[in-house]
Enzyme design. Sequence first.
Site, PDB file in Angstrom:
ATOM      1  N   ASP A   1      -3.988  84.205 -94.758  1.00 65.20           N
ATOM      2  CA  ASP A   1      -2.988  84.419 -93.702  1.00 65.20           C
ATOM      3  C   ASP A   1      -1.701  84.678 -94.392  1.00 65.20           C
ATOM      4  OD1 ASP A   1      -1.925  82.081 -94.753  1.00 65.20           O
ATOM      5  OD2 ASP A   1      -2.079  80.858 -92.923  1.00 65.20           O
TER       6      ASP A   1
ATOM      7  N   TYR B   1       4.257  84.254-102.790  1.00 65.99           N
ATOM      8  CA  TYR B   1       3.752  83.561-103.971  1.00 65.99           C
ATOM      9  C   TYR B   1       4.089  84.173-105.275  1.00 65.99           C
ATOM     10  CZ  TYR B   1       0.812  80.578-100.969  1.00 65.99           C
ATOM     11  OH  TYR B   1       0.571  79.557-100.221  1.00 65.99           O
TER      12      TYR B   1
HETATM   13  C1  G6P Z   1      -0.239  79.778 -96.764  1.00 69.99           C
HETATM   14  C2  G6P Z   1      -1.343  80.602 -97.655  1.00 69.99           C
HETATM   15  C3  G6P Z   1      -2.497  79.602 -97.855  1.00 69.99           C
HETATM   16  C4  G6P Z   1      -2.115  78.121 -97.923  1.00 69.99           C
HETATM   17  C5  G6P Z   1      -1.003  77.677 -97.086  1.00 69.99           C
HETATM   18  C6  G6P Z   1      -0.310  76.398 -97.589  1.00 69.99           C
HETATM   19  O1  G6P Z   1      -0.721  80.112 -95.389  1.00 69.99           O
HETATM   20  O2  G6P Z   1      -1.829  81.901 -97.248  1.00 69.99           O
HETATM   21  O3  G6P Z   1      -3.523  79.993 -98.503  1.00 69.99           O
HETATM   22  O4  G6P Z   1      -3.090  77.185 -97.982  1.00 69.99           O
HETATM   23  O5  G6P Z   1       0.328  78.611 -97.078  1.00 69.99           O
HETATM   24  O6  G6P Z   1       0.562  75.876 -96.632  1.00 69.99           O
HETATM   25  P1  G6P Z   1       0.972  74.298 -96.557  1.00 69.99           P
HETATM   26  O7  G6P Z   1       1.880  74.256 -95.592  1.00 69.99           O
HETATM   27  O8  G6P Z   1      -0.317  73.678 -96.651  1.00 69.99           O
HETATM   28  O9  G6P Z   1       1.803  74.355 -97.917  1.00 69.99           O
HETATM   29 MN    MN Z   2      -3.553  82.154 -98.611  1.00 71.33          MN
END
Ligand code: G6P
Ligand code: MN
Length: 451
Positions: free
Chosen positions: A173, A268
């Site tokens: 996402d 990222y």
């Molecule tokens: C985004 C990435 C995901 C990940 C998430 C982590 O949505 O696409 O791959 O797992 O961020 O988010 P968080 O809120 O769990 O740090």
């Molecule tokens: Mn992701």
Amino acid sequence: MTKPPFILTIAGGGSTYTPGIVKSLMVRLADFPLAEIRLYDIDSQRQDTIAPVVEKVIRDHSDSIRFCVTTDPEVAFSGAHFVFAQMRVGQYKMREQDERIPLRHGVVGQETCGPGGLAYGLRTILPMVELIDLVERFAHKDAWIVNYSNPAAIVAEGIRRLRPDARVLNICDMPVAAMRNIAAVLGVKREDITVDYFGLNHFGWFTRVLVEGEDRLPELREHIARYGLLTANAADTDPQHADPSWVKTWRNIKPVMDHFPEFVPNPYLQYYLMPNDIVAHQDPNYTRANEVMDGREKKLFAAAATYKQTGILPDAFHVGVHGAFIVDVACSLAFDLRQRHLVIVENKGAIANLPYDAMVEVPAYITANGPEPVRMGNVPTFHRALLEQQLASEQLLVEATLEGSYEKALQAFTLNRTVPTMQHAKAILDEMIAANREYWPQLKQAYRDGV
Ligand code: G6P
Ligand code: MN
């Protein structure tokens, strides 16, 4: 092709994301008719805690959809038409380890990037393949698995090697969340944007942002130079990525583009291009895993408890792009809509100067038979070199998992841009082996163990 109304199973039913995904399904029932929703998890306690919340979300929209909660794969997958997979092997307690161990060595501690992501990959590849086998055994022969399970780049490569013909579409996402913010900045709707994008999962760049045929990247560049990838008052952000640490991540698009203004990076890339700065702001005793456990997870568990006691469900989860995107992709697969989405696919020339068999993230038209990637052509030398290094790190990690090779794991860690020296790589890997004893395949040293 499968015919509606569909049976849909969510594998990883106990995830904090499940209620949001189900809510997204409910608001799209006219487009994606459902006969039954099943939750499947190996952690029955966690799943049973969340299930009443999910059932309430369903019942607020429909009396007729059947609802099933199970830990039995046969019950979960028999006759299913779609499986949404979101497994988290080792749960947040192991995410905490993935993030803490590298940080203690002054290296980025992150869920999917750097040593943390590699460790998570070593835990996830084989269970993901087991899940695919269970789905193939019990589900409808044309069933699709739409897979959010992380670390998506490594999981996708593992699946390509072990189950190349499986009907699995790997998605993330992050690009669509970035597109949501891009749309907010440009004052248009996300659906009105068409992008070009190339890279690997959590490692790519937007090269064009078309609105009614006009490339708005120049305007976006100017905005990002001031605010990062947020609106001026940061008010209009995808709720899924709105915690302070995410706001900082969106702002970090600015320093990356101050150096390399050509394309808009995936958020990222901050971990690979400015790791020192990231580490300086991370706390080894309180990482993002802790924030999530004390935030999203606690809030959902509290809502479940309140609902149990009072029958009133507090508004504890978001219907952001995360849920909307997986439903969009499923609709396009189900009805051969050929919608254009950014997904993870085998390259096959889409990025002309990357290996043919690399698992890349590019736009693709989503048909009933899967994604048809769009050709992005050759990418510039700088980006190609970064991508090749990252790809090699991830491929070596997959080989380490499949061959049980310590050397390849150490090479994967050493090759990752977040890791400064081979000594860092080894110290982190060795601590991670101890922490992951329950989860990793055994890694052997060919020249020492004589295998
Ligand atoms: C985004 C990435 C995901 C990940 C998430 C982590 O949505 O696409 O791959 O797992 O961020 O988010 P968080 O809120 O769990 O740090
Ligand atoms: Mn992701």
